[in-house]
Every structure is written in C-alpha cells, then in structure tokens.
Design an enzyme around this catalytic site. Structure first.
Site, mmCIF file in Angstrom:
data_model
loop_
_atom_site.group_PDB
_atom_site.id
_atom_site.type_symbol
_atom_site.label_atom_id
_atom_site.label_comp_id
_atom_site.label_asym_id
_atom_site.label_seq_id
_atom_site.Cartn_x
_atom_site.Cartn_y
_atom_site.Cartn_z
ATOM 1 N N HIS A 37 0.397 -1.226 -0.175
ATOM 2 C CA HIS A 37 -0.107 0.132 0.373
ATOM 3 C C HIS A 37 1.077 1.065 0.271
ATOM 4 O O HIS A 37 0.638 2.481 -0.818
ATOM 5 C CB HIS A 37 -0.846 -0.057 1.367
ATOM 6 C CG HIS A 37 -2.188 -0.984 1.905
ATOM 7 N ND1 HIS A 37 -1.657 -1.963 1.965
ATOM 8 C CD2 HIS A 37 -3.063 -1.285 1.011
ATOM 9 C CE1 HIS A 37 -2.995 -3.414 1.904
ATOM 10 N NE2 HIS A 37 -3.547 -2.385 0.749
ATOM 11 N N GLN A 61 -17.792 -5.997 -1.049
ATOM 12 C CA GLN A 61 -17.829 -7.142 -1.875
ATOM 13 C C GLN A 61 -17.333 -9.202 -1.419
ATOM 14 O O GLN A 61 -16.653 -9.452 -1.699
ATOM 15 C CB GLN A 61 -16.165 -6.019 -2.185
ATOM 16 C CG GLN A 61 -14.984 -5.649 -1.402
ATOM 17 C CD GLN A 61 -14.262 -5.254 -1.743
ATOM 18 O OE1 GLN A 61 -14.208 -3.815 -2.179
ATOM 19 N NE2 GLN A 61 -12.938 -5.728 -1.017
ATOM 20 N N ASP A 150 -3.895 -7.415 -7.622
ATOM 21 C CA ASP A 150 -5.669 -7.778 -8.040
ATOM 22 C C ASP A 150 -5.550 -7.588 -9.700
ATOM 23 O O ASP A 150 -6.020 -6.451 -10.241
ATOM 24 C CB ASP A 150 -5.887 -6.988 -6.896
ATOM 25 C CG ASP A 150 -5.983 -7.594 -5.624
ATOM 26 O OD1 ASP A 150 -6.447 -8.052 -4.646
ATOM 27 O OD2 ASP A 150 -5.173 -6.354 -4.907
HETATM 28 O O1 PAF Z 1 -7.756 -3.905 -3.198
HETATM 29 C C1 PAF Z 1 -8.703 -3.385 -2.328
HETATM 30 O O2 PAF Z 1 -8.266 -3.073 -1.440
HETATM 31 C C2 PAF Z 1 -10.351 -3.038 -2.714
HETATM 32 O O3 PAF Z 1 -11.115 -4.443 -3.831
HETATM 33 C C3 PAF Z 1 -10.324 -2.058 -2.641
HETATM 34 C C4 PAF Z 1 -9.954 -1.572 -4.265
HETATM 35 C C5 PAF Z 1 -9.597 -0.935 -1.779
HETATM 36 C C6 PAF Z 1 -12.106 -1.616 -3.379
HETATM 37 O O4 PAF Z 1 -12.964 -1.915 -1.914
#
Ligand code: PAF
Length: 280
Positions: A37, A61, A150
């Site tokens: 991150h 999600q 991802d």
């Molecule tokens: O990749 C992630 O951490 C999540 O899918 C995101 C893009 C922050 C959406 O909640």
C-alpha cells in the site's frame, strides 16, 4: 494530514484543492496497510499534488461466509503510516456513512468478472466497482492508483472507467513482495508459520511459468500443468484456478505472447491467496 470520516468533508477538501488548481490522487485501500500500500501512496505522490488514501473495509465486496468480520483492522497504525508516507488526507468512513440503509443502485460488470476470481466470488467485483465508483465521485480525483497483484480488479476498474467515460486516470503499481517472493497482502497475517512457508508456492509456480516462457514454451496448457504439479506437491495448498489470459480482456489465450497475464488463486489452509505475472 486530514483524518476525515464523512463524504461531505472529503468532497469539500478535494473541491478546495481543485479550486487552487491542484490535482488529486486517490489510493483506495481496505486498511491494515503494508509496504505494498505504501508503494501505491508513493506512486500517487509522483502523479498528483494532493493524495487521499481511503481506508474502508467494504462490506459489499465480501460474499456470505467470507472474512468481512475478521478482516484485520488497525486505524491508528494506518493513519500513522499514511502520515509518515506524506498523504494529505485519510478518508475513513463507517459503513453507514458510505451506504444508505435503503440503497437500491449498484454497478454490475458482465464479462471480466465472470472468470478467474469471479468463479468462486460471484458478487465480489460488483461490490468493488460500486465502492470504487463512489470514491471517484466523492473525491473527484484526477487519478487513482491500484496494485497489479489484484490484476483482475485492475482490469475490471479500467473497463468501468472506459465504458462509463469516467474522467479519471488509472495508474497500475507493481507487486511488492516479501524477501522469499510471497506477494504482500493483508491476508498473509492469517497464515500459520507452516502455511507461511507453504505460501511461497504461488511465486514458485509463477517462476516456472516465466522460465518455461523464456525457454520458448508457447502452449498455456503446458505451463499451467507444470505450475499445478508444483502446487499439488505442497501439503496445505489447494488450487482455485491457474489461468493464462489477455491482461485487458481476461480471455484465455490459445498461445502465450508478451503481455499474457498468468494468474492464480490458491488456498493455503483456509486462506485464499492470489498472485500473477505478466510475461515480458
Ligand atoms: O483492493 C482493495 O483493497 C479493494 O478491493 C478496494 C479497491 C480498496 C475496494 O474496496
């Protein structure tokens, strides 16, 4: 650094920056920040005058029986890391701030989300798209940074921006790995010591794909077969999928070529991990 909990306040802050002719980048995250991150925040800094990091464990999600409740959270540590990394604002809304109880509109993707991770997580990407779209609208950001780990999420977000004519630039960030090759992930914290060792098999399988490709292999089935053999030899590993696809359309390729995305999802014990490489 501003720590913001409401949509109204973060919108106002971004509007003010825009009125001063400053560009804004958004780095969407679900918190429990790690080096991966932080590399996104750094890339955002290089691409915009102001950086907003969102920290929101997005309930929409997660499917039934997934880890929404247990997903690791540490707001104090996250804000500290964002401050150290030079973010200008952290947006940390509660679920009730992001979603109204009577919400009735959401986004749906009909092609790229049906394969790979979408096979075992059928509602996941619609939840991702809905929250990402909301974050784009709330901040009006000029650009957004997403990690290439991802890869399917990245492809689907790019498709949303294309198909819905969203005025935002998507910036992909390279995968950040531990010293033994395991891709950084908040979910790595779920692994036991034994499973942590086993988890390196994802990277080892991708090493096989890369070396086969470099030695001239063009047949995707051949490399998928060899990758699967390696993973099956690991006690705690259970393959969800291994795919060789076009990195934009996510359609399976008949022949490997530069730019082919080789991606896999593997359960190590009860923890589902993903990783990928793009053939060069
Ligand atoms: O990749 C992630 O951490 C999540 O899918 C995101 C893009 C922050 C959406 O909640």
């Amino acid at each position: 650094m501003n720590i913001v909990r409401t949509k109204e306040e973060i919108s106002e802050i971004c509007r003010k920056w825009h009125s001063e002719n400053l560009t804004v980048a958004i780095v969407p995250t679900m918190g429990y920040l790690h080096e991966g991150h932080l590399s996104l925040i750094r890339l955002a800094r290089q691409n915009a005058d102001r950086v907003v990091v969102s920290v929101f464990v997005n309930p929409t999600q997660f499917g039934p029986g997934e880890d929404f409740e247990t997903y690791p959270r540490d707001e104090a540590r996250d804000t500290d890391l964002c401050r150290k990394e030079g973010a200008d604002a952290v947006f940390m809304p509660a679920p009730a701030e992001m979603y109204r109880s009577d919400k009735s509109v959401s986004l749906m993707e009909n092609r790229l989300s049906k394969v790979m991770c979408g096979m075992s997580r059928p509602t996941h990407f619609n939840g991702v798209l809905t929250v990402v779209c909301k974050l784009f609208n709330i901040t009006g950001a000029d650009c957004a940074v997403f990690g290439m780990k991802d890869a399917q999420q990245l492809a689907i977000i790019k498709r949303m921006v294309r198909d819905l004519d969203m005025p935002i630039k998507i910036i992909p960030a390279p995968i950040v790995r531990e010293s033994d090759g395991l891709a950084k992930s908040s979910r790595n914290t779920y692994l036991s010591a034994e499973e942590r060792k086993d988890a390196v098999c994802l990277r080892r399988a991708l090493d096989i794909a890369e070396s086969e490709w470099k030695s001239g292999e063009k047949n995707p089935d051949e490399i998928i077969h060899k990758m699967a053999d390696l993973i099956k030899s690991v006690r705690s590993a259970d393959i969800d999928y291994i795919s060789a696809v076009d990195s934009d359309t996510l359609e399976a390729v008949k022949e490997l070529r530069p730019g082919t995305l080789v991606a896999l999802a593997v359960k190590i014990g009860t923890t589902r991990l993903i990783d990928n490489t793009v053939l060069s």
